[in-house]
Design an enzyme around this catalytic site. Structure first.
Site, short mmCIF file in Angstrom:
data_model
loop_
_atom_site.label_atom_id
_atom_site.label_comp_id
_atom_site.label_asym_id
_atom_site.label_seq_id
_atom_site.Cartn_x
_atom_site.Cartn_y
_atom_site.Cartn_z
N LYS A 148 13.84 -6.10 70.53
CA LYS A 148 12.62 -5.37 70.87
C LYS A 148 12.06 -4.76 69.59
O LYS A 148 12.80 -4.51 68.64
CB LYS A 148 12.92 -4.24 71.86
CG LYS A 148 11.70 -3.73 72.61
CD LYS A 148 11.42 -4.56 73.84
CE LYS A 148 10.18 -4.07 74.58
NZ LYS A 148 10.03 -4.75 75.87
P1 NAD Z 1 0.08 -2.03 79.88
O1 NAD Z 1 -0.21 -1.33 78.61
O2 NAD Z 1 -0.70 -3.26 80.21
O3 NAD Z 1 -0.13 -1.02 81.11
C1 NAD Z 1 0.53 0.21 81.18
C2 NAD Z 1 -0.03 0.98 82.36
O4 NAD Z 1 0.71 2.19 82.50
C3 NAD Z 1 -1.49 1.38 82.22
O5 NAD Z 1 -2.14 1.27 83.47
C4 NAD Z 1 -1.39 2.85 81.81
O6 NAD Z 1 -2.54 3.60 82.15
C5 NAD Z 1 -0.19 3.28 82.59
N1 NAD Z 1 0.44 4.50 82.05
C6 NAD Z 1 0.69 4.79 80.76
N2 NAD Z 1 1.25 6.03 80.66
C7 NAD Z 1 1.34 6.50 81.91
C8 NAD Z 1 1.80 7.72 82.47
N3 NAD Z 1 2.30 8.67 81.68
N4 NAD Z 1 1.74 7.88 83.81
C9 NAD Z 1 1.25 6.91 84.60
N5 NAD Z 1 0.78 5.74 84.14
C10 NAD Z 1 0.82 5.53 82.81
O7 NAD Z 1 1.65 -2.30 79.90
P2 NAD Z 1 2.43 -3.42 80.71
O8 NAD Z 1 2.51 -4.64 79.86
O9 NAD Z 1 1.85 -3.53 82.09
O10 NAD Z 1 3.89 -2.78 80.77
C11 NAD Z 1 4.23 -1.79 81.74
C12 NAD Z 1 5.74 -1.69 81.80
O11 NAD Z 1 6.29 -2.96 82.12
C13 NAD Z 1 6.45 -1.27 80.51
O12 NAD Z 1 7.60 -0.53 80.84
C14 NAD Z 1 6.86 -2.59 79.89
O13 NAD Z 1 7.96 -2.44 79.02
C15 NAD Z 1 7.24 -3.34 81.14
N6 NAD Z 1 7.23 -4.79 81.00
C16 NAD Z 1 6.12 -5.47 80.61
C17 NAD Z 1 6.15 -6.86 80.53
C18 NAD Z 1 4.94 -7.67 80.20
O14 NAD Z 1 4.99 -8.91 80.28
N7 NAD Z 1 3.82 -7.06 79.88
C19 NAD Z 1 7.33 -7.56 80.81
C20 NAD Z 1 8.47 -6.82 81.21
C21 NAD Z 1 8.39 -5.45 81.30
#
Ligand code: NAD
Length: 458
Positions: A148
């Site tokens: 990561k």
């Molecule tokens: P992203 O940046 O697209 O979206 C994040 C979302 O979380 C946004 O809607 C944001 O407004 C919200 N957010 C941020 N801080 C917040 C808070 N304090 N309270 C409430 N909402 C909040 O990110 P993503 O790619 O959707 O990733 C989200 C999670 O999923 C992370 O933990 C990431 O590690 C995990 N993840 C992502 C992927 C991927 O393919 N993108 C894969 C596996 C895991």
């Protein structure tokens, strides 16, 4: 006058103990202890997400049989790189950001895991996320280890040019250890396919050859895969379907609450709505919206695309941030950041099951509370594995320069997710443990088998 060897031993042996404020002991006494000292970068009081991961490993150790002899391998990242990322800002001043790339385990294949741009990113967080990638990749049986990366920067404060310079400098700095057969980054919080395109280009320029396989989550025009964008949310939805079936919950009409409407939560919310579920509450960084009859998800996504947040969305009630956790629902999907479900709010959760879209959204105490309350938790290490699964497809397609149709990709993704869920469900049933422990049993067994078969070199 001390000889070089004596001096070297003294530094090696007393250094880590001094860091832990332990009394000095004689070299003789320490000869057995050296293999057990904590790495100097670990401060037991401030472990954060890494502490949670260590606790999860301790919980799984009793189920690993003779392989538990290798367990310490999983408690130490293989490699940590901390880099300075200096860039010239648009106003002519120079700013420095701290960047990390952690390769937790590469026993089963190259490192694989996203890159996060966030002002609160810490080394411990990146270590934990890299370890969860190892577990996740092993749980779905992808031929990858875990890694990561992150940069401590708020990308919203940067212009597009500044963001590109941060990305390119960071990529150059970690170029020492990444590569299509070494470690393959991908998008995570606040990084996207444009950032992956810049990373791929920077790495390729430094290598003198176009290396599409160095990152995944790229634009389609640069060797990206169809279906990658939706993959994590689709995987979340697939395991929710599987889990719902096993607890006799009909997704049609089921009430769903989603935290985070980004790449993961946004797609999952859309698929739940398409399946006839009622998405009753959504929270993002700026607000919480609620509608008992079900929010209009496509309209909400359009609102977020236009205004940057769910705040101000019509035909919904606005709730305080804390109220989100009390919303009556059947399925709760935390898909934002880690450590959101804690001992403080786990008692308030009304859901029948929690599907962890985000990485590490539930603390171990909260996990226990949910378990005691009979709320099924489908852990992150399986629930959000859809993204890395299609990343794996992307990497395979880049290597073979032969690209698959979206239907093929989605069908293969759903099959892998279902099979992984089925084997985890079986292990959980066999040992009478949570799905999280079952996933860790499967994944840690695979990693440690690889470790044992490879042996230690030299
Ligand atoms: P992203 O940046 O697209 O979206 C994040 C979302 O979380 C946004 O809607 C944001 O407004 C919200 N957010 C941020 N801080 C917040 C808070 N304090 N309270 C409430 N909402 C909040 O990110 P993503 O790619 O959707 O990733 C989200 C999670 O999923 C992370 O933990 C990431 O590690 C995990 N993840 C992502 C992927 C991927 O393919 N993108 C894969 C596996 C895991």
């Amino acid at each position: 006058m001390q000889g070089w060897h004596e001096l070297r031993h003294k530094q090696l042996w007393t250094g880590p103990r001094r860091g832990l404020n332990l009394p000095p002991v004689s070299l003789k006494k320490e000869s057995k202890m050296i293999q057990n000292h904590l790495p100097s970068y670990l401060h037991p009081e401030q472990l954060g997400a890494w502490g949670i991961y260590l606790e999860q490993i301790d919980r799984v150790a009793p189920y690993l049989g003779h392989l538990s002899r290798w367990i310490e391998t999983l408690k130490r990242p293989k490699r940590i790189l901390i880099v300075d990322v200096p860039i010239e800002l648009d106003n002519g001043t120079v700013a420095h950001f701290e960047g990390y790339r952690v390769q937790h385990n590469t026993s089963r294949g190259p490192g694989k895991g996203g890159v996060r741009f966030h002002q609160d990113v810490t080394l411990y967080e990146v270590m934990a996320l890299s370890a969860w990638m190892s577990v996740k990749n092993a749980a779905v049986n992808l031929p990858f280890g875990g890694a990561k990366g992150g940069v401590r920067v708020d990308p919203r404060t940067l212009s597009r040019g500044e963001l590109e310079r941060v990305t390119r400098r960071y990529t150059s700095e970690i170029g020492l250890i990444i590569g299509p057969t070494k470690d393959i980054p991908a998008p995570d919080v606040n990084t996207n396919e444009q950032i992956m395109a810049w990373m791929m280009d920077t790495y390729s320029m430094n290598e003198g050859a176009t290396a599409t396989g160095v990152v995944t989550g790229k634009p389609i025009a640069l060797g990206g895969s169809l279906g990658r964008k939706d993959a994590t949310g689709r995987g979340v939805f697939t395991v929710a379907e599987e889990a719902a079936r096993r607890i006799g919950l009909d997704l049609k009409g089921a009430r769903v609450a989603v935290q985070g409407l980004g790449n993961v939560g946004g797609v999952a919310a859309r698929l739940f709505a398409q399946a006839g579920s009622r998405v009753v509450a959504v929270q993002d960084h700026a607000g919480t919206v609620y509608n008992e009859a079900g929010l209009d998800v496509p309209a909400l996504l359009a609102h977020v695309a236009q205004h940057g947040s769910v705040q101000g969305f019509g035909s919904a009630e606005s709730l305080s941030m804390d109220r989100f956790w009390q919303v009556p629902c059947d399925i709760l999907v935390p898909a934002a950041l880690e450590q959101q479900i804690t001992a403080a709010n786990a008692h308030q959760i009304q859901a029948r099951m929690v599907i962890e879209g985000a990485n590490g959204p539930t603390t171990p105490e909260a996990d226990d509370i949910l378990h005691e309350r009979g709320i099924l938790v489908v852990p992150d290490v399986i629930a959000n594995a859809g993204g890395v699964t299609v990343s794996y497809f992307e990497w395979v397609q880049d290597f073979s320069s032969f690209f698959w149709s979206e239907d093929e990709i989605n069908a293969r993704l759903v099959r892998i997710m279902r099979e992984a869920f089925e084997s985890i469900w079986k292990v959980a049933d066999e040992h009478k443990v949570s799905l999280r422990t079952a996933t860790f049993i499967i994944a840690c067994t695979r990693m440690l088998q690889a470790r044992e078969l490879r042996g230690l070199y030299p």
